[in-house]
Design an enzyme around this catalytic site. Structure first.
Site, mmCIF file in Angstrom:
data_model
loop_
_atom_site.group_PDB
_atom_site.id
_atom_site.type_symbol
_atom_site.label_atom_id
_atom_site.label_comp_id
_atom_site.label_asym_id
_atom_site.label_seq_id
_atom_site.Cartn_x
_atom_site.Cartn_y
_atom_site.Cartn_z
ATOM 1 N N ASP A 1 52.500 54.194 53.590
ATOM 2 C CA ASP A 1 53.293 53.035 53.199
ATOM 3 C C ASP A 1 52.309 51.893 52.956
ATOM 4 O OD1 ASP A 1 55.653 51.433 52.827
ATOM 5 O OD2 ASP A 1 55.218 50.549 54.781
ATOM 6 N N HIS B 1 63.696 39.428 54.972
ATOM 7 C CA HIS B 1 62.652 40.172 54.280
ATOM 8 C C HIS B 1 61.277 39.597 54.632
ATOM 9 C CE1 HIS B 1 60.301 41.924 50.989
ATOM 10 N NE2 HIS B 1 61.301 42.783 50.834
#
Length: 816
Positions: free
Chosen positions: A489, A527
């Protein structure tokens, strides 16, 4: 027909259709008469025919339907475990209990890791079957008897040492008397009988007792074989002494005593070496604080750590250990967290910050509130994870288990056959045939086979803990050799996960206005990029615009209203889907930032583009090195991210990754992993253990990196304590090294038995006149197990190449 009832605890059910699915899966099994699932309690009540179907088969059916089974794990401390046959006996006894789904006994640590349903079986029942099988139940991990167990281990070592010294002190003079025909006051056979008998019985009693216990439980183990070997030697000597059937040339007294001495020596050396394989766990346990200074009724009182409660206010002074996990309420300090993070520089902590038990307070005093105590602390979870991993078995162990299951019956057949062949067919003297029989029974050793895998696993998993690599299951070690792809990731794994605003371009309004609108909408967002915008606004002293009606489109953008104006903030597709055109000037700004590896988000106010905000994240120092190390291992490396292709490509190029999978939403990562697996690839996914849980679960090996939280411990098959991509390569290198050591151990264990059993059987005698004396057979048997354990202990000195690449301060060590 007799039926039984069982209750299964199930996870993953959300609705009535889940209930129907589970019931259908259970009822499809032959022997299940009735299955009722309660969604509220998450339990399945099943009535079944135990002769047709087992509880384990029911559990497998539930799992095959896509749901989970809740089982508890307990690590039981055992006594009297000496060989691979003992391991199989205990495992078989535990597996006979209804409710035990798996049981793994580690010969190295003398632990049984049992997976069971507490509603169907109790610890007292496990204790009963263990003791009935002839072994000792010494309690379970976490109870109050651990200190007592350590004392018993020390006492056992002393006992083995003393028996060994006595055995050689008696047998060597007896051998000298036999060889040099020393004059004696009475005939030699009677002298040998009188002198050796009490010592033989003292030395051999534990072996005979264990052998009898095995026979009583209808099992064959090494104690049975040893009992036969030394028993034949002694009984033959007694019969020869008194000239009952045999003559006085059949004197094996010194051999019988020396064999028991060698057997005891082997077990003593093996026990000592096995103790060293668990040093990593012992060092971790030693890190734990023993006492804490707690404030009760306004007074500071020092109490044992066992007496702490959640919510206690604890004082830590300079140089002291943080006793348990908690949150600072008063004061600030610098804390050395190197035992957790590996970072040598102390970390500043102030009110509201979390502290981890067993870390060191290097400067000021502070007070914190305990949030986790006992078995729930971070260090306790690490210790438990390492112990559990050490107790598991990789698939390669099944070959050794299969060999051990047949070993003893085959050896007994060989020993008896060799005796009959030499005595009846070849006409050899009875003395020679008996010597062959005794030598075969003594030299054969499945212990080396039984120790080959668990010793390497125990040392290897412990060595991983030394480097902050926490391996949750030894099966993963075997997969490390087959890995074809490692997918990282991006955010928080290859990059530091600390996004910051690197550029702002405005169109029709000032930069400060762009930032004010952006901060106004990001105030409602969670976020990671939102934090960067808010930090930039705070740093510039800009007040966010007040917004209402906030909504988010996962991974793409957010929208809200400021008065009558609609505000949008997101990526290019998100803006274009809402009918807002992107001018060439804006497009150039986007391309410039994305080519530099930044994530560019567009701000639209009142239906028109008002600005572009570039947000950058710093690449970790070891990311490129990690890629190089993995590629050197012939592993393909990829990166997966939600960023657009241009930004992702720029970051990948900077790190050295060609395979970049971009514009992937969080929930789609697992699908990308699955697509790679469908092509026959063995895939490792490396993520932060929080947002990446589905991808970690989907991958063949999930590596949760560096979050240092409970979430990381629960996610993934390997947990990297530090936030270092290079440690992912180190974990795979360690796995390959451990598997290489296991294969080497198994080779030597098989080679030893393959080479020496025929020699003991006398196959070389017709050609070279070579025989294998029972005393030498006993020595070889003792050395075989010690050799395997010693080879495993070499892993304690192994440093993965990826770890050596790091530039750490001189003298830096892990787990002292």
């Amino acid at each position: 027909m007799t039926t039984k009832n069982v209750t299964l605890r199930i996870t993953g059910m959300h609705c009535a259709s889940c209930v129907a699915t589970v019931e259908k899966a259970l009822l499809a099994l032959d022997g299940v008469r009735e299955a009722t699932v309660n969604l509220n309690t998450e339990k399945a009540f099943v009535r079944y025919d135990p002769e047709t179907v087992t509880a384990t088969e029911m559990e497998n059916a539930v799992k095959a339907a896509g749901y989970g089974i809740i089982r508890q794990t307990v690590s039981i401390r055992l006594g009297g475990i000496h060989c691979a046959s003992c391991v199989q006996t205990v495992e078989k006894a535990l597996m006979s209990l209804d409710g035990v789904s798996a049981a793994h006994v580690n010969l190295t640590t003398n632990r049984a890791v049992v997976f069971y349903d507490p509603e169907r079986v109790r610890l007292s029942e496990m204790k009963s079957v263990i003791e009935k099988a002839g072994y000792q139940y010494l309690g379970f991990e976490g109870d109050a008897a651990e200190k007592q167990e350590e004392e018993m281990r020390s006492a056992e070592l002393r006992n083995l040492r003393n028996r060994t010294l006595i055995g050689f002190a008696v047998s060597l003079p007896l051998m000298a008397i036999m060889l040099f025909n020393v004059p004696l006051p009475i005939p030699m056979p009677y002298f040998m009988f009188l002198v050796s008998t009490p010592f033989f019985l003292y030395l051999a009693y534990p072996v005979f007792r264990a052998g009898w216990g095995a026979l009583r439980n209808r099992t064959l183990n090494m104690d049975v074989m040893y009992s036969m070997g030394i028993g034949v030697a002694y009984v033959s000597s007694v019969l020869g002494t008194f000239e009952i059937v045999l003559t006085q040339e059949f004197l094996f007294y010194e051999t019988a005593v020396m064999l028991t001495a060698f057997l005891t020596l082997g077990r003593y050396l093996e026990a000592r070496a096995k103790g060293r394989t668990t040093d990593a766990i012992k060092h971790l346990i030693e890190l734990q604080a023993k006492t804490a200074t707690v404030i009760r009724d306004g007074v500071e009182t020092e109490v044992p750590i066992e007496d702490l409660n959640i919510g206690d206010r604890i004082v830590v002074k300079p140089g002291g250990k943080v006793p348990v996990d908690g949150t600072i309420s008063v004061g600030e300090s610098y804390i050395d967290e190197s035992m957790i993070t590996g970072e040598p520089v102390p970390v500043h902590k102030s009110p509201g910050d979390a502290v981890i038990g067993s870390t060191i307070n290097t400067s000021g005093s502070f007070t914190f509130e305990a949030t986790k105590i006992g078995k729930d602390t971070y260090l306790a979870q690490i210790i438990r994870m390492v112990e559990t991993a050490q107790g598991t078995k990789p698939p390669i162990q099944k070959y050794a288990d299969r060999a051990v299951a047949w070993f003893i019956p085959v050896i007994l057949l060989i020993a008896i056959s060799a005796f009959l062949v030499w005595y009846l067919l070849l006409g050899a003297p009875l003395l020679f045939a008996l010597t062959v029989l005794i030598s075969i029974l003594v030299v054969a050793c499945p212990c080396a086979l039984g120790l080959a895998t668990p010793t390497a696993i125990t040392v290897g998993v412990g060595r991983g803990a030394d480097f902050g690599i926490l391996i949750k299951n030894s099966e993963i070690l075997e997969l490390s050799e087959k890995v074809t792809h490692v997918i990282f990731d991006k955010t928080g794994t290859l990059t530091k996960g600390e996004p910051r605003v690197s550029a702002i371009a405005s169109f029709g309004m000032s930069e400060d206005e762009v930032l004010s609108y952006a901060a106004g909408i990001e105030t409602h967002s969670e976020h990671p990029l939102a934090g960067a915008v808010l930090d930039e606004a705070e740093g510039r002293g800009i007040t966010p615009v007040e917004t209402t009606g906030f909504s988010s489109t996962g991974g793409r953008g957010v929208e809200a209203r400021a008065g009558k104006k609609e505000i949008l903030l997101g990526n290019r597709p998100f803006i274009e889907e809402r009918g807002i055109g992107i001018l060439a000037l804006v497009d150039d700004e986007l391309n410039t930032n994305e080519a530099a590896g930044a994530t560019a988000v567009i701000l639209a106010v009142g239906g028109a583009v008002a600005g572009v905000i570039a947000i950058s994240d710093t690449i970790k120092e070891t990311s490129s090195a990690a890629v190089s190390e993995l590629e050197a291992m012939q592993i393909q490396v990829g990166m997966i991210t939600g960023d657009n292709a241009r930004t992702a490509g720029a970051v990948g190029a900077a790190i050295g990754i060609d395979q970049v999978i971009a514009e992937v939403l969080p929930e789609q990562k697992s699908s990308e992993i699955a697509q790679l697996q469908e092509k026959g690839n063995i895939v490792v996914f490396v993520g932060d253990g929080i947002n990446d849980a589905p991808a970690l679960a989907q991958s063949d090996v999930g590596i949760a990196i560096g979050s240092g939280t409970d979430v990381a411990i629960e996610s993934g098959d390997i947990v990297l304590v530090r936030s270092e991509p290079l440690d992912a390569a180190a974990a795979l290198q360690l796995g390959r090294k451990v598997m290489g050591k296991i294969r080497m151990n198994l080779f030597w264990a098989f080679a030893y038995n393959t080479a020496l059993i025929p020699v003991a059987a006398g196959v070389l005698y017709p050609f070279y006149g070579i025989t294998f004396r029972p005393e030498l057979a006993g020595l070889a048997m003792a050395l075989s197990s010690v050799t395997v354990v010693s080879l495993s202990l070499l892993l304690k000195r192994y440093v993965p190449p990826a770890i050596r690449k790091k530039t750490e301060p001189a003298g830096r060590t892990w787990v002292q």
